[in-house]
Design an enzyme around this catalytic site. Structure first.
Site, PDB file in Angstrom:
ATOM      1  N   ILE A 290     -30.793 -13.479 -15.364  1.00 19.21           N
ATOM      2  CA  ILE A 290     -31.150 -14.024 -16.766  1.00 19.21           C
ATOM      3  C   ILE A 290     -30.983 -13.185 -17.841  1.00 19.21           C
ATOM      4  CG2 ILE A 290     -32.927 -15.486 -17.285  1.00 19.21           C
ATOM      5  CD1 ILE A 290     -30.959 -17.562 -15.410  1.00 19.21           C
ATOM      6  N   ASN A 315     -28.182  -1.625 -14.299  1.00 21.03           N
ATOM      7  CA  ASN A 315     -28.144  -3.476 -14.861  1.00 21.03           C
ATOM      8  C   ASN A 315     -28.653  -2.790 -16.550  1.00 21.03           C
ATOM      9  OD1 ASN A 315     -28.004  -4.135 -12.531  1.00 21.03           O
ATOM     10  ND2 ASN A 315     -29.674  -5.115 -12.241  1.00 21.03           N
ATOM     11  N   SER A 334     -40.900   0.296 -15.462  1.00 24.63           N
ATOM     12  CA  SER A 334     -40.924  -0.895 -15.004  1.00 24.63           C
ATOM     13  C   SER A 334     -41.968  -1.686 -15.515  1.00 24.63           C
ATOM     14  CB  SER A 334     -41.677  -0.143 -13.283  1.00 24.63           C
ATOM     15  OG  SER A 334     -42.330  -1.481 -12.596  1.00 24.63           O
ATOM     16  N   LYS A 402     -38.935 -22.612  -6.903  1.00 20.53           N
ATOM     17  CA  LYS A 402     -40.029 -22.264  -5.434  1.00 20.53           C
ATOM     18  C   LYS A 402     -41.339 -21.903  -5.906  1.00 20.53           C
ATOM     19  CE  LYS A 402     -35.904 -19.963  -4.110  1.00 20.53           C
ATOM     20  NZ  LYS A 402     -34.513 -20.895  -5.311  1.00 20.53           N
ATOM     21  N   VAL A 439     -29.669 -20.635 -10.984  1.00 22.96           N
ATOM     22  CA  VAL A 439     -28.734 -20.998 -11.907  1.00 22.96           C
ATOM     23  C   VAL A 439     -27.297 -20.101 -11.454  1.00 22.96           C
ATOM     24  CG1 VAL A 439     -29.671 -20.244 -14.028  1.00 22.96           C
ATOM     25  CG2 VAL A 439     -28.604 -18.588 -12.448  1.00 22.96           C
ATOM     26  N   THR A 463     -27.911 -22.551   6.083  1.00 23.51           N
ATOM     27  CA  THR A 463     -29.217 -22.613   6.661  1.00 23.51           C
ATOM     28  C   THR A 463     -29.684 -23.971   7.280  1.00 23.51           C
ATOM     29  OG1 THR A 463     -29.772 -22.927   4.940  1.00 23.51           O
ATOM     30  CG2 THR A 463     -29.828 -20.045   5.616  1.00 23.51           C
TER      31      THR A 463
END
Length: 598
Positions: A290, A315, A334, A402, A439, A463
């Site tokens: 994203i 990344n 971070s 979620k 996505v 699953t």
């Protein structure tokens, strides 16, 4: 080696070949012209003028062919434009020869002037046929090897594909075209018959079609229906025309992303541009699926400066190299490191923050609860708190479906972030959240996993037969995120319209079908820890539409900020699950695994 070197084509050999045959053809056409003029009997009186014509016309022809670069055209690429040039050169050659005839009339006399016109047409025909003969041969022989192809779409792109096929640049032999325009039915396009789309079954059977090329854009549902129909008719190769590189078309196979893609019909690029243009924007998690797409969009919409923040060296390097823009700053820290994060705020003074940094993989978060809490909750808290302290204009939190009635740690941590973003007092910083589902093609998601299993010849692992998920393309999701942010006033929880949920088992079946393999089966492994059968986007139905149909806003009641802050602080000292259940009462942790037989 000697013979090989003789027959190896070069520019010099090609020019020599054409000069030799042009001389022979020109001599032959002049003789034929005289024979036609005198009923196939040339008297001695006119034989001398025939030889004079050869002496003048042939050198003139060779010279002007050189001047107009006729000899520099590759044999196999001699086409209509080159033939037009050949006609022009012939007109000039014979006009010049006619002028010379009148100037030196006594030298030519006696001379039958009609021979000039006869030889003009003979020369144009024979010289032109020589040059186009190889192309005719190559195209006729290649068509026997090329795949019988149906083109869907009558447009400039289709015309280019047909031309490329005629030139032997692609291994396709276009036979017919399909069009939505009924007025074109029964007509011809680039010398090929055009039919309506409703007659696709008859056309495929009539011409024994083996391949289909799409030159027009179809909605995902229409594309899915077309693929199913063609696959049922035995057409295995279905290509989408992507672009032209060096005048040659490039194709791609239909992917599952093409079949699932939903194109938002109310995308407002002007609103996004007005929101982003000229701003200093910081994106956390900029190297993720994203975050990297948000970075591309922000640059495209004219940000003054873009701060890419990510803790992953690889990344961050990838997205920095891809964008390669002088207005980009790459910061490798971070979001958990508040002191380092504060230095970024002080140094760059971001005006807009798009917070995409998060641990998102459910199984990993289940195995590393403390890390998930530290990164997702405290990392988000650091960015929100600093945004308020340094009066950032707008902070946007990327959330997930979620977070709705979560059954796993990852979802619970994201719900805590939503609650914190809604509860924290903020006068000068507008704080909003955007919630959406999966996505397509993001790192670690189900589609790349299935694709790897198919490529390795392994059975696909699902699953549960009833498990469903929402899906959206990454670019469209990110554009809608920016669009939601552009209309936000602060305190909203926006929800993107994800359409209908998709059964994962149906997705697996479609990917097997797209692969063309018949040796792949589906195995059911049972729900993993923290996983639930279906995701939701709303906690309750109290949602309101915005000015855009693709974006809803949830009426999320704010919790008491002081109590929430105290509960979040308690997470630092352990007992994470108990405290998460206290903060998010609807959190029902799924700790077991449901195994299913195949």
């Amino acid at each position: 080696m000697f013979l090989e070197s003789i027959f190896t084509p070069t520019t010099a050999k090609r020019i020599g070949f054409f000069i030799l045959f042009d001389i022979l053809i020109s001599m032959a056409t002049i003789v034929i012209a005289y024979l036609l003029r005198f009923n196939f009997f040339i008297t001695n009186t006119f034989f001398e003028s025939m030889m004079q014509m050869m002496m003048v016309l042939i050198p003139l022809k060779i010279a002007l062919f050189f001047m107009f670069k006729i000899y520099f055209v590759a044999w196999r690429y001699f086409g209509l434009s080159e033939y037009k040039r050949l006609i022009l050169v012939h007109v000039i050659i014979y006009a010049v020869f006619t002028g010379l005839f009148f100037i030196f009339y006594d030298w030519f006399d006696p001379f039958p002037r009609s021979v000039i016109i006869i030889d003009f047409f003979l020369s144009l025909s024979f010289v032109g046929f020589l040059r186009i003969s190889r192309r005719i041969y190559l195209e006729s022989s290649k068509k026997n090897l090329q795949v019988p192809t149906l083109i869907i779409g009558t447009n400039n792109r289709a015309a280019h594909v047909i031309k490329s096929a005629d030139n032997g640049e692609i291994n396709h032999n276009p036979i017919a075209l399909l069009s939505d325009e009924r007025s074109l039915n029964g007509t011809y396009f680039s010398n090929l018959p055009v039919y309506t789309k409703s007659s696709i079954v008859e056309v495929v059977k009539k011409y024994d079609i083996s391949s289909v090329i799409l030159t027009e854009v179809l909605e995902s549902e229409a594309l899915d229906e077309l693929f199913t129909l063609l696959h049922g008719l035995g057409v295995e190769e279905i290509k989408i025309l992507e672009m032209f590189q060096e005048n040659e078309p490039t194709f791609k196979d239909i992917s599952v992303e093409d079949l699932l893609a939903r194109q938002p019909k109310d995308l407002d690029r002007i609103s996004i541009a007005n929101f982003i243009a000229g701003k200093v924007v910081m994106i956390t998690g900029a190297g993720g699926s994203i975050g990297s797409e948000l970075s591309r969009q922000v640059i495209a919409f004219g940000a003054k400066q873009l701060i890419l923040l990510d803790h992953s060296e690889f990344n961050l390097y990838q997205i920095s190299e891809e964008l390669n823009n002088e207005n980009i700053v790459s910061v490798m820290i971070s979001v958990k490191d508040r002191e380092a994060l504060e230095e970024v705020f002080v140094h760059y003074s971001p005006e807009v923050i798009l917070h995409a940094a998060a641990y998102k993989h459910v199984p990993l978060c289940e195995e590393n609860i403390k890390s998930a809490v530290q990164n997702n909750i405290f990392g988000t808290k650091n960015v929100i708190d600093l945004s308020i302290t340094y009066e950032v204009e707008k902070f946007l939190l990327i959330s997930t479906d979620k977070a709705v009635r979560p059954t796993n740690v990852m979802g619970a941590t994201k719900r805590v972030c939503e609650l914190y973003a809604r509860a924290i007092p903020s006068e000068k910083t507008e704080i909003v959240a955007v919630r959406f589902g999966n996505v397509l093609g993001s790192s670690g998601s189900v589609i790349p996993k299935f694709q790897t299993q198919i490529e390795n010849g392994q059975n696909i692992t699902v699953t549960h037969p009833d498990i469903t998920r929402y899906f959206m393309l990454i670019p469209e999701a990110c554009q809608l995120v920016l669009q939601a942010a552009s209309i936000a006033k602060g305190g909203e929880l926006f929800i993107l319209d994800m359409g209908e949920p998709i059964k994962i088992v149906d997705l697996a079946k479609k990917m097997i079908e797209l692969s063309g393999r018949d040796d792949i089966e589906i195995e059911f492994a049972g729900l993993r820890r923290g996983e639930k059968l279906y995701e939701e986007l709303l906690i309750d139905e109290a949602d309101f539409k915005t000015e855009y149909e693709s974006i809803l806003v949830s009426q999320d009641e704010a919790v008491d900020y002081a109590i929430l802050s105290r509960q979040i602080d308690e997470l630092r000292y352990g007992h994470e699950l108990e405290i998460l259940e206290l903060i998010v009462p609807e959190f029902k942790h799924n700790t077991g695994e449901t195994r299913l037989k195949n």
